[in-house]
Design a protein around this motif. Structure first.
Motif, PDB file in Angstrom:
ATOM      1  N   GLU A  26       0.847  -1.185   0.000  1.00 34.62           N
ATOM      2  CA  GLU A  26       0.000   0.000   0.000  1.00 34.62           C
ATOM      3  C   GLU A  26       0.881   1.232   0.000  1.00 34.62           C
ATOM      4  OE1 GLU A  26      -2.557  -0.166   3.387  1.00 34.62           O
ATOM      5  OE2 GLU A  26      -3.717  -1.879   2.640  1.00 34.62           O
ATOM      6  N   SER A  27       0.389   2.324  -0.590  1.00 31.71           N
ATOM      7  CA  SER A  27       1.177   3.561  -0.619  1.00 31.71           C
ATOM      8  C   SER A  27       0.285   4.746  -0.294  1.00 31.71           C
ATOM      9  CB  SER A  27       1.830   3.758  -1.988  1.00 31.71           C
ATOM     10  OG  SER A  27       0.854   3.930  -2.999  1.00 31.71           O
ATOM     11  N   SER A  28       0.908   5.778   0.234  1.00 35.96           N
ATOM     12  CA  SER A  28       0.194   7.018   0.529  1.00 35.96           C
ATOM     13  C   SER A  28       1.171   8.179   0.486  1.00 35.96           C
ATOM     14  CB  SER A  28      -0.472   6.942   1.910  1.00 35.96           C
ATOM     15  OG  SER A  28       0.501   6.732   2.914  1.00 35.96           O
ATOM     16  N   LYS A  40       6.268   9.863  -0.996  1.00 41.17           N
ATOM     17  CA  LYS A  40       5.358   8.769  -0.666  1.00 41.17           C
ATOM     18  C   LYS A  40       5.980   7.823   0.358  1.00 41.17           C
ATOM     19  CE  LYS A  40       2.595   8.555  -4.890  1.00 41.17           C
ATOM     20  NZ  LYS A  40       2.106   7.666  -5.979  1.00 41.17           N
ATOM     21  N   PHE A  42       5.550   3.648   1.471  1.00 41.85           N
ATOM     22  CA  PHE A  42       5.022   2.365   1.014  1.00 41.85           C
ATOM     23  C   PHE A  42       5.046   1.388   2.181  1.00 41.85           C
ATOM     24  CE2 PHE A  42       6.541   4.631  -2.595  1.00 41.85           C
ATOM     25  CZ  PHE A  42       5.698   4.289  -3.645  1.00 41.85           C
ATOM     26  N   THR A  43       3.942   0.675   2.376  1.00 43.92           N
ATOM     27  CA  THR A  43       3.833  -0.304   3.452  1.00 43.92           C
ATOM     28  C   THR A  43       3.734  -1.699   2.853  1.00 43.92           C
ATOM     29  OG1 THR A  43       2.692   1.300   4.869  1.00 43.92           O
ATOM     30  CG2 THR A  43       2.514  -1.022   5.472  1.00 43.92           C
ATOM     31  N   LYS A  53       7.975  -0.364   6.249  1.00 45.40           N
ATOM     32  CA  LYS A  53       7.607   0.899   5.606  1.00 45.40           C
ATOM     33  C   LYS A  53       8.839   1.503   4.947  1.00 45.40           C
ATOM     34  CE  LYS A  53       3.673   2.115   8.587  1.00 45.40           C
ATOM     35  NZ  LYS A  53       2.640   2.159   7.544  1.00 45.40           N
ATOM     36  N   THR A  55      10.184   4.775   2.285  1.00 40.80           N
ATOM     37  CA  THR A  55       9.843   6.028   1.616  1.00 40.80           C
ATOM     38  C   THR A  55      10.747   6.245   0.408  1.00 40.80           C
ATOM     39  OG1 THR A  55       9.609   8.422   1.861  1.00 40.80           O
ATOM     40  CG2 THR A  55      11.365   7.394   3.129  1.00 40.80           C
ATOM     41  N   ASN A  56      10.207   6.932  -0.601  1.00 42.52           N
ATOM     42  CA  ASN A  56      11.021   7.187  -1.788  1.00 42.52           C
ATOM     43  C   ASN A  56      11.929   8.404  -1.618  1.00 42.52           C
ATOM     44  OD1 ASN A  56       8.704   8.888  -1.955  1.00 42.52           O
ATOM     45  ND2 ASN A  56       8.935   9.081  -4.179  1.00 42.52           N
ATOM     46  N   ASP A 143       4.996   0.480  -7.604  1.00 40.79           N
ATOM     47  CA  ASP A 143       4.702  -0.822  -6.991  1.00 40.79           C
ATOM     48  C   ASP A 143       5.158  -1.936  -7.926  1.00 40.79           C
ATOM     49  OD1 ASP A 143       3.452   0.795  -5.197  1.00 40.79           O
ATOM     50  OD2 ASP A 143       1.451  -0.056  -5.432  1.00 40.79           O
ATOM     51  N   VAL A 148       8.367  -2.662  -3.666  1.00 47.25           N
ATOM     52  CA  VAL A 148       8.426  -1.359  -4.290  1.00 47.25           C
ATOM     53  C   VAL A 148       9.777  -1.207  -4.991  1.00 47.25           C
ATOM     54  CG1 VAL A 148       9.233  -0.288  -2.124  1.00 47.25           C
ATOM     55  CG2 VAL A 148       8.226   1.150  -3.914  1.00 47.25           C
TER      56      VAL A 148
END
Length: 367
Positions: A26-28, A40, A42-43, A53, A55-56, A143, A148
């Motif tokens: 999942e991403s947010s 973002k 990513f989990t 988790k 992060t980019n 994804d 990721v």
């Protein structure tokens, strides 16, 4: 070619033996950079409840939750609750370090007879890629199956390095609680490259105190010897029977204060261990006797840097925790520090038409 991919056969054998990735993704949106770029998070989560988790921004591992012997989950990596902690100066908590991880002596090297001066950011030397290394870049993310994929293009001349380098780092979570990190890079000019992840682990849970009671095994009795600035001298030194020898299990704190020159130089453990063999091989095993959590590290890289958080000095971390000296340890799989200046070390030169590929797996269990 000296950069070897993990063999296709090995990947197939891993998949049929239960090591194939099997995670939800999942991403947010996590925030924005000072330049207004969207960041973002990513989990990744598998069926056993392990959760990572990523992060980019800098490819940081933001958290990594694994179960203890009672089935209780805890985050075992040091870091921050919000993006802001990663945007500022920090101790490289879980980032990808590059273009050249670890140290380059004198912040200079020669390649094909040409001297290149790279940014000095640790006295007269370079550490982890310079003032704005890969940990301070926004990577393009997408994804992929059970993970990721993060990509970044480093321009010719960035931090002094030659060649436009295209790098990809893929994090995947396996069904048997392995965090697999796969690296891939190409260049349009000859360059040097050394990528690693710089996670700080505490298997008792981040914020739980020091890691001196963790039991550590490293299956080699050789290191790259260094000078007082921790720059390799070029010697591959035997440490058999010394306080650096972890070929049999010892707690990290058992000998860390010994009056032994390499430990005095590093203010504790901060040494590159020389691994034997090719392909995916064992680099280390660590156990926290209290929680029962065990971490096994396997890698295709020729070295692993043990660092015991000797310079942590009261860093405000997750949940209001303060990270002090030796509250975390790093096992950074890598090519050797300062390799461009030591022809006897495994080569870190990447040329046009070649592909750099590397794999490291951090595997978690409890007993």
């Amino acid at each position: 070619m000296r950069f070897l991919a993990l063999p296709t056969l090995l990947l197939f054998l891993m998949s049929i033996s239960g090591s194939s990735p099997a995670a939800s993704v999942e991403s947010s949106v996590w925030g924005k950079t000072p330049a207004g770029e969207e960041v973002k998070i990513f989990t990744l989560k598998n069926a056993k409840g392990m959760e990572v988790k990523i992060t980019n921004w800098g490819c940081y591992i933001v958290s990594l939750k694994v179960a203890d012997k009672k089935g209780q989950f805890a985050d075992v990596t040091l870091g921050f609750d919000t993006l802001e902690g990663y945007l500022g100066k920090n101790p490289f908590f879980g980032c990808i370090a590059g273009r050249y991880a670890n140290r380059i002596g004198g912040a200079a090297f020669k390649l094909d007879g040409v001297e290149y001066k790279v940014t000095a950011n640790s006295g007269k030397h370079q550490l982890h890629g310079g003032k704005a290394g890969f940990d301070k870049k926004l990577w393009t993310a997408k994804d992929v199956t059970d993970g990721v994929e993060l990509s970044y293009t480093s321009a010719d001349g960035e931090e002094g390095y030659p060649g436009t380098l295209k790098s990809t780092v893929t994090y995947t979570l396996t069904e048997d609680n392995g965090l697999q990190i796969s690296y891939h890079a190409t260049t349009d000019k000859p360059t040097v490259l050394n990528l690693t992840n710089h996670a700080y682990f505490n298997l008792a849970g981040e914020g739980s105190g020091d890691i001196l009671g963790h039991q550590l095994t490293i299956p080699t009795d050789r290191i790259t010897a260094t000078d007082d600035d921790l720059i390799p001298t070029g010697e591959i030194a035997s440490i058999k029977g010394t306080p650096l020898d972890f070929t049999t299990p010892h707690t990290i704190g058992e000998r860390i204060g010994a009056d032994f020159k390499p430990l005095v130089q590093g203010i504790g453990y901060d040494h590159n261990y020389v691994l034997s063999g090719s392909g995916l091989k064992l680099a280390s095993t660590v156990k926290d006797p209290i929680s029962g959590r065990v971490m096994t590290v396997r890698t295709t890289e020729p070295g692993v840097q043990l660092y015991t958080g000797n310079h942590l000095n009261g860093v405000p971390g997750k949940g209001g925790h303060i990270y002090a000296k030796r509250h975390g340890f790093c096992l950074e799989t890598q090519h050797y520090p300062d390799s461009p200046n030591h022809p006897n070390f495994p080569s870190v030169v990447l040329r046009p038409g070649e592909t750099f590929q590397s794999t490291t797996i951090y595997q978690f269990s409890a007993e």
